[in-house]
Design a protein around this motif. Structure first.
Motif, PDB file in Angstrom:
ATOM      1  N   LEU A   8       0.870  -1.177   0.000  1.00 45.96           N
ATOM      2  CA  LEU A   8       0.000   0.000   0.000  1.00 45.96           C
ATOM      3  C   LEU A   8       0.903   1.222   0.000  1.00 45.96           C
ATOM      4  O   LEU A   8       1.648   1.470   0.955  1.00 45.96           O
ATOM      5  CB  LEU A   8      -0.924   0.008   1.213  1.00 45.96           C
ATOM      6  N   LEU A   9       0.861   1.959  -1.099  1.00 48.39           N
ATOM      7  CA  LEU A   9       1.711   3.137  -1.281  1.00 48.39           C
ATOM      8  C   LEU A   9       0.880   4.405  -1.200  1.00 48.39           C
ATOM      9  O   LEU A   9      -0.325   4.397  -1.493  1.00 48.39           O
ATOM     10  CB  LEU A   9       2.398   3.093  -2.651  1.00 48.39           C
ATOM     11  N   PRO A  10       1.512   5.530  -0.867  1.00 48.32           N
ATOM     12  CA  PRO A  10       0.808   6.807  -1.018  1.00 48.32           C
ATOM     13  C   PRO A  10       0.581   7.092  -2.498  1.00 48.32           C
ATOM     14  O   PRO A  10       1.361   6.643  -3.353  1.00 48.32           O
ATOM     15  CB  PRO A  10       1.773   7.820  -0.394  1.00 48.32           C
TER      16      PRO A  10
ATOM     17  N   VAL B 188      -2.467   3.785  -3.162  1.00 47.25           N
ATOM     18  CA  VAL B 188      -2.310   2.903  -4.321  1.00 47.25           C
ATOM     19  C   VAL B 188      -1.931   1.517  -3.822  1.00 47.25           C
ATOM     20  O   VAL B 188      -0.935   1.355  -3.116  1.00 47.25           O
ATOM     21  CB  VAL B 188      -1.214   3.427  -5.278  1.00 47.25           C
ATOM     22  N   LEU B 189      -2.746   0.521  -4.184  1.00 47.38           N
ATOM     23  CA  LEU B 189      -2.424  -0.875  -3.876  1.00 47.38           C
ATOM     24  C   LEU B 189      -1.646  -1.473  -5.043  1.00 47.38           C
ATOM     25  O   LEU B 189      -2.068  -1.330  -6.202  1.00 47.38           O
ATOM     26  CB  LEU B 189      -3.690  -1.688  -3.634  1.00 47.38           C
ATOM     27  N   VAL B 190      -0.542  -2.143  -4.736  1.00 40.93           N
ATOM     28  CA  VAL B 190       0.340  -2.673  -5.772  1.00 40.93           C
ATOM     29  C   VAL B 190       0.644  -4.141  -5.479  1.00 40.93           C
ATOM     30  O   VAL B 190       1.104  -4.489  -4.390  1.00 40.93           O
ATOM     31  CB  VAL B 190       1.658  -1.884  -5.842  1.00 40.93           C
ATOM     32  N   ASP B 191       0.390  -4.978  -6.469  1.00 40.82           N
ATOM     33  CA  ASP B 191       0.776  -6.382  -6.383  1.00 40.82           C
ATOM     34  C   ASP B 191       2.172  -6.502  -6.989  1.00 40.82           C
ATOM     35  O   ASP B 191       2.343  -6.430  -8.211  1.00 40.82           O
ATOM     36  CB  ASP B 191      -0.223  -7.257  -7.149  1.00 40.82           C
ATOM     37  N   ASP B 192       3.172  -6.654  -6.136  1.00 38.66           N
ATOM     38  CA  ASP B 192       4.556  -6.711  -6.604  1.00 38.66           C
ATOM     39  C   ASP B 192       5.082  -8.131  -6.706  1.00 38.66           C
ATOM     40  O   ASP B 192       6.285  -8.350  -6.868  1.00 38.66           O
ATOM     41  CB  ASP B 192       5.458  -5.888  -5.685  1.00 38.66           C
TER      42      ASP B 192
ATOM     43  N   ALA C 198       1.882  -4.693 -10.638  1.00 32.13           N
ATOM     44  CA  ALA C 198       0.637  -4.165 -11.185  1.00 32.13           C
ATOM     45  C   ALA C 198      -0.119  -3.390 -10.112  1.00 32.13           C
ATOM     46  O   ALA C 198      -0.206  -3.826  -8.956  1.00 32.13           O
ATOM     47  CB  ALA C 198      -0.248  -5.294 -11.710  1.00 32.13           C
ATOM     48  N   ILE C 199      -0.663  -2.253 -10.501  1.00 34.12           N
ATOM     49  CA  ILE C 199      -1.549  -1.491  -9.626  1.00 34.12           C
ATOM     50  C   ILE C 199      -2.919  -2.149  -9.662  1.00 34.12           C
ATOM     51  O   ILE C 199      -3.483  -2.364 -10.739  1.00 34.12           O
ATOM     52  CB  ILE C 199      -1.619  -0.022 -10.069  1.00 34.12           C
ATOM     53  N   THR C 200      -3.442  -2.474  -8.494  1.00 32.73           N
ATOM     54  CA  THR C 200      -4.742  -3.141  -8.432  1.00 32.73           C
ATOM     55  C   THR C 200      -5.866  -2.211  -8.005  1.00 32.73           C
ATOM     56  O   THR C 200      -7.016  -2.422  -8.374  1.00 32.73           O
ATOM     57  CB  THR C 200      -4.689  -4.351  -7.478  1.00 32.73           C
TER      58      THR C 200
END
Length: 396
Positions: free
Chosen positions: A61-63, A369-373, A379-381
């Motif tokens: 979870l990113l800003p 921003v939720l990111v599947d790394d 990918a941004i989900t």
């Protein structure tokens, strides 16, 4: 645990996330959101979930990304020569693309260049029209939308127009630039010719005439009016930046004008001078992602490795922000929190927005921003702006 003194009942809860804070990564964490603001950040065994819940499934979870320099508006409206789309359609579709790329705050660049050398898209009339349309359409955009005015210092005709925009509060960020061949971005004339041949399909004769006009105009730069313009910006709390600085002398001059940020310094000498003067240093995310400058100037990765970079902007490719930040961490140039700060907290600080956005902290806007790394290509989900989901790649 990070919390407001009296957190409100949550409207939205994001749990089971790896939350990237400005200086740490909090594993297995939960973020509580109410009224569009971040209320509390806890380990997942914190207070009971309330409101609508999203299980992040261990994703990052990113800003939300703060992009202070983006020219992508140009290709959104006119992706091919002569192939111009209706402006309202192009801008709304671009807004959707931006949030899908994690951009929750965007500064669209609009240029004030000498009119006799530029395609109709960059004419003074088109720039003025786009500024007006962006202000009219702003309430309907998903991303927070601002205007970055780029001013070519050889454009003597546009002083009054820019002053008027500043006084009316229609621009939010201001940068000065000089595309005279033989310095700045185009220190080598061959680079200038190659770029304009590819970008605009200009003939050798046309480029010869352009070079001659630009060199002549550079002999009559009105330093006093430029200083008046930057002073007016500062009086109206508009941040001032300089573009393509190429020497310590150039940096000293723009700093004297009040510039607080050096965009795309073209060599280490200029970047080091910007650091000495206490300026933010902005690099291109495409440069970092590709590993090289398009015009053989300073490598973004080399600048960051030398401690000479604070901000990444998308320049012309919004998708590059996430992948450049992850590449910086993957290449062990910076740890993940510092790499993420390059596309969030630091540009928010440079733009004067850091009290509202740019980091995951209680009291700030829930721009997330939720990111599947886990896949080879991250990918941004989901993208969330002020607590409202504005993009989803599907259910988690």
């Amino acid at each position: 645990m990070l919390t407001l003194s009296s957190p409100s009942p949550a409207d939205l809860v994001i749990r089971n996330a790896r939350v990237v804070l400005p200086d740490d990564v909090l594993s297995d964490a939960t973020v509580y959101i109410a009224g569009g603001l971040i209320q509390e950040i806890t380990r997942s065994n914190g207070r009971p979930p309330g409101g609508r819940a999203i299980d992040a499934g261990g994703q990052l979870l990113l800003p939300g990304f703060v992009d202070i320099h983006s020219d992508v508006i140009e290709t959104a409206i006119q992706p091919r020569p002569g192939g111009r789309f209706p402006v309202e359609v192009a801008l709304h579709e671009l807004d959707k693309q931006l949030v899908a790329c994690g951009v929750t705050t965007i500064f669209h660049c609009l240029c004030f260049l000498p009119g006799d050398e530029n395609p109709p898209f960059r004419s003074a009339e088109m720039t003025d029209f786009l500024i007006g349309r962006l202000h009219e359409l702003r309430p309907g955009f998903k991303a927070g939308t601002y205007i970055h005015a780029r001013y070519e210092i050889t454009n003597h005709e546009a002083f009054d127009a820019v002053e008027d925009l500043v006084r009316k509060g229609l621009i939010h960020y201001f940068s000065i630039m000089d595309h005279t061949p033989g310095q700045g971005q185009f220190s080598e004339l061959s680079h200038f010719r190659e770029y304009y041949a590819k970008a605009r399909g200009l003939t050798e004769a046309h480029m010869d005439a352009m070079i001659e006009r630009r060199l002549a105009a550079s002999q009559h730069i009105d330093g006093a009016r430029i200083a008046r313009l930057t002073r007016l910006c500062r009086e109206h709390r508009i941040q001032v930046a300089s573009h393509d600085d190429d020497s310590s002398a150039k940096v000293a001059w723009v700093r004297e004008l009040g510039a607080g940020l050096s965009e795309f310094p073209v060599n280490l000498d200029a970047a080091r001078a910007a650091r000495r003067h206490g300026m933010f240093i902005c690099l291109g995310a495409p440069n970092v992602l590709r590993g090289a400058s398009l015009t053989a100037n300073l490598s973004g990765r080399a600048a960051l490795a030398a401690g000479l970079g604070d901000i990444l902007c998308s320049d012309y490719a919004p998708m590059s922000l996430l992948h450049a930040a992850l590449a910086i961490e993957r290449e062990k140039i910076l740890p993940l929190p510092e790499a993420v700060n390059l596309i969030s907290l630091n540009p928010a600080r440079a733009a004067g927005l850091d009290q509202r956005t740019g980091s995951i902290e209680p009291g700030k806007a829930a721009d997330l921003v939720l990111v599947d790394d886990r896949p080879k290509v991250a990918a941004i989900t989901r993208t969330i702006v002020s607590g409202r989901q504005v993009f989803s790649a599907g259910e988690i």
